[in-house]
Design a protein around this motif. Structure first.
Motif, PDB file in Angstrom:
ATOM      1  N   ASP A 145      12.588  -1.109  -3.933  1.00 15.80           N
ATOM      2  CA  ASP A 145      11.569  -1.640  -4.845  1.00 15.80           C
ATOM      3  C   ASP A 145      10.270  -1.958  -4.091  1.00 15.80           C
ATOM      4  OD1 ASP A 145      13.394  -1.451  -6.925  1.00 15.80           O
ATOM      5  OD2 ASP A 145      13.886  -3.603  -6.922  1.00 15.80           O
ATOM      6  N   ASP A 148       8.444   1.276  -3.486  1.00 13.46           N
ATOM      7  CA  ASP A 148       7.824   1.735  -4.740  1.00 13.46           C
ATOM      8  C   ASP A 148       6.548   0.956  -5.024  1.00 13.46           C
ATOM      9  OD1 ASP A 148       9.922   3.526  -5.095  1.00 13.46           O
ATOM     10  OD2 ASP A 148      10.964   2.269  -6.570  1.00 13.46           O
ATOM     11  N   CYS A 149       6.613  -0.340  -4.829  1.00 16.07           N
ATOM     12  CA  CYS A 149       5.481  -1.213  -5.125  1.00 16.07           C
ATOM     13  C   CYS A 149       4.349  -1.015  -4.111  1.00 16.07           C
ATOM     14  CB  CYS A 149       5.951  -2.667  -5.121  1.00 16.07           C
ATOM     15  SG  CYS A 149       4.770  -3.836  -5.767  1.00 16.07           S
TER      16      CYS A 149
END
Length: 190
Positions: A145, A148-149
């Motif tokens: 995550d 992705d961020c």
């Protein structure tokens, strides 16, 4: 904060104490919370668990009070989300990983949703806490995550978090997912 960042522990505690003393006379909950958390951070760096815990609790009390009207305070930036993130990292330093994880989740819930860089850094820190808890799978999910961020963000702090993640994942070279995360993180630096 510079003393903390540079490793001048005694000086950081001394300056933090002076800030807290100054803050006692303020009617500005965010400033008081910031000063209290700064002392808690310095004390945690100095391995003074009792002082760190006490001032972290005082910061929590202050941040829970209504903020001074917007724009009236230099400390308006010190939001409950930022406090939650900083508290999570202080608790992590103190070894209270469950409480650290709880605060980092709180930071994700209330802070950084509109700022990808901040959210990415909190996710990177949460991945590190989960790894220290022995939750390798949870750390990898969180770091996925984070990647992705962080995609497309240019930031010294994000780069430091990427490097930290890559180094920590070296221990898991036989785990395909860990290798995939390391390779993906390396592309950010390229």
């Amino acid at each position: 904060m510079q003393c903390v960042d540079l490793g001048y522990r005694a000086e950081a505690v001394q300056l933090g104490e002076a800030c807290v003393d100054y803050g006692r006379h303020l009617d500005n909950p965010r400033a008081v919370a910031y000063y209290e958390a700064t002392l808690a951070n310095a004390a945690a760096q100095d391995d003074d668990r009792r002082t760190a815990t006490r001032h972290l609790a005082m910061a929590g009390t202050a941040i829970g009070k209504p903020a001074t009207a917007g724009g009236d305070s230099w400390a308006a930036h010190y939001s409950p989300g930022r406090w939650a993130h900083e508290s999570g990292m202080i608790l992590s330093r103190l070894g209270d990983l469950d409480a650290a994880e709880e605060h980092l989740h709180l930071a994700l819930d209330i802070h950084g949703l509109d700022r990808r860089r901040t959210r990415a850094i909190v996710l990177a820190d949460l991945g590190g806490v989960r790894l220290r808890q022995g939750d390798v799978d949870g750390a990898m999910v969180t770091w996925r995550d984070f990647l992705d961020c962080a995609d497309g963000i240019r930031s010294v702090k994000v780069q430091a978090a990427l490097q930290d993640m890559r180094v920590r994942l070296r221990r898991y070279s036989g785990v395909p997912e860990a290798q995939e995360l390391r390779e993906r993180a390396a592309r950010f630096a390229a």
